[in-house]
Design an enzyme around this catalytic site. Structure first.
Site, PDB file in Angstrom:
ATOM      1  N   GLY A  46      34.299  13.425  29.346  1.00 25.61           N
ATOM      2  CA  GLY A  46      33.559  13.865  29.145  1.00 25.61           C
ATOM      3  C   GLY A  46      32.288  13.394  29.083  1.00 25.61           C
ATOM      4  N   GLN A  51      24.704  11.363  23.566  1.00 24.33           N
ATOM      5  CA  GLN A  51      26.077   9.880  23.237  1.00 24.33           C
ATOM      6  C   GLN A  51      25.535   8.803  24.301  1.00 24.33           C
ATOM      7  OE1 GLN A  51      29.585  12.173  24.307  1.00 24.33           O
ATOM      8  NE2 GLN A  51      30.633  10.876  23.341  1.00 24.33           N
ATOM      9  N   CYS A  95      36.768  10.741  21.254  1.00 20.05           N
ATOM     10  CA  CYS A  95      35.506  10.400  21.467  1.00 20.05           C
ATOM     11  C   CYS A  95      34.621   9.500  21.823  1.00 20.05           C
ATOM     12  CB  CYS A  95      34.912  11.160  20.109  1.00 20.05           C
ATOM     13  SG  CYS A  95      32.881  11.166  19.830  1.00 20.05           S
ATOM     14  N   LEU A  96      33.610   9.557  22.709  1.00 17.98           N
ATOM     15  CA  LEU A  96      33.570   7.977  23.215  1.00 17.98           C
ATOM     16  C   LEU A  96      32.395   7.347  21.987  1.00 17.98           C
ATOM     17  CD1 LEU A  96      32.966   8.649  26.598  1.00 17.98           C
ATOM     18  CD2 LEU A  96      34.718   7.744  26.242  1.00 17.98           C
ATOM     19  N   HIS A 138      34.255  20.182  22.454  1.00 16.64           N
ATOM     20  CA  HIS A 138      34.147  18.909  21.900  1.00 16.64           C
ATOM     21  C   HIS A 138      32.263  18.671  22.018  1.00 16.64           C
ATOM     22  CE1 HIS A 138      35.303  14.995  20.906  1.00 16.64           C
ATOM     23  NE2 HIS A 138      34.092  14.791  21.094  1.00 16.64           N
ATOM     24  N   GLU A 139      32.170  18.644  24.032  1.00 15.78           N
ATOM     25  CA  GLU A 139      30.688  18.572  24.111  1.00 15.78           C
ATOM     26  C   GLU A 139      29.374  19.270  24.051  1.00 15.78           C
ATOM     27  OE1 GLU A 139      30.660  15.783  24.985  1.00 15.78           O
ATOM     28  OE2 GLU A 139      33.153  15.724  26.036  1.00 15.78           O
ATOM     29  N   HIS A 142      28.942  18.168  20.857  1.00 17.74           N
ATOM     30  CA  HIS A 142      28.022  17.138  20.052  1.00 17.74           C
ATOM     31  C   HIS A 142      26.413  17.923  20.147  1.00 17.74           C
ATOM     32  CE1 HIS A 142      29.592  13.164  20.356  1.00 17.74           C
ATOM     33  NE2 HIS A 142      30.796  13.772  21.449  1.00 17.74           N
TER      34      HIS A 142
HETATM   35 CO    CO Z   1      32.561  13.075  21.268  1.00 13.74          CO
END
Ligand code: CO
Length: 179
Positions: A46, A51, A95-96, A138-139, A142
């Site tokens: 995701g 991000q 997390c990216l 999680h998204e 963000h």
């Molecule tokens: Co993340």
């Protein structure tokens, strides 16, 4: 534009509360397309718009990571809303925007997700569980400027951040789920 650079912690845009999208402009359509490409290139599950440095309420995710998912292809969600949430699940999240950091976080086990799909059609409430429910939560965090570290205990958060901030750039372990 294609693949966009993924913003890493502690970039301030990760703490911004994203704004609602007001129309499917060419910019929004381009953002969705680029985010899908960026997620795929990063081998993520995701990705939220903050991000890639854009504080709009948009995320993309890839439901193919979960067997038996009601959704079958990577998709973008605009102005997402969680209509219902129940149960508790513990998941080792990555997390990216935090290369090479995983934390075990408690989330709701099942959710009902609403919002607009990338073609502008309402989702109409999709039930998701397990990894996909974790990913969507999680998204959504963000988009509110909330990060997965915020769900860890104060001590765990301090230790993880100290380690993260004290070392140089790292690559992701692609065997794990990053959002
Ligand atoms: Co993340």
């Amino acid at each position: 534009m294609g693949i966009r650079p993924i913003v890493k912690y502690p970039s301030p845009v990760l703490r911004e509360k994203a704004r609602e999208v007001e129309g499917f402009t060419p910019e929004v359509q381009g953002l969705l397309k680029d985010m899908l490409e960026t997620m795929e290139a990063a081998k993520g599950v995701g990705l939220a718009a903050n991000q890639v440095g854009v504080p709009l309420r948009v995320f993309v995710f890839d439901p193919r990571v979960q067997e038996g998912s009601p959704l079958k292809a990577p998709m973008g969600i605009v102005n997402p809303k969680i209509l219902e949430a129940s149960g508790t699940i513990l998941w080792e999240e990555g997390c990216l925007s935090f290369p090479d950091m995983e934390l075990k976080i408690a989330r709701s086990e099942r959710i009902v997700l609403d919002g607009l799909a990338q073609d502008g059609q309402p989702l109409g409430g999709i039930e998701l569980d397990g990894l996909l429910a974790v990913c969507v939560q999680h998204e959504m965090d963000h988009l509110d400027g909330v990060l997965f570290i915020d769900h860890a205990s104060k001590l765990k958060k301090e230790i993880a951040l100290k380690r993260y901030l004290s070392r140089g750039p790292k690559e992701h372990d692609h065997a794990k789920a990053h959002f």
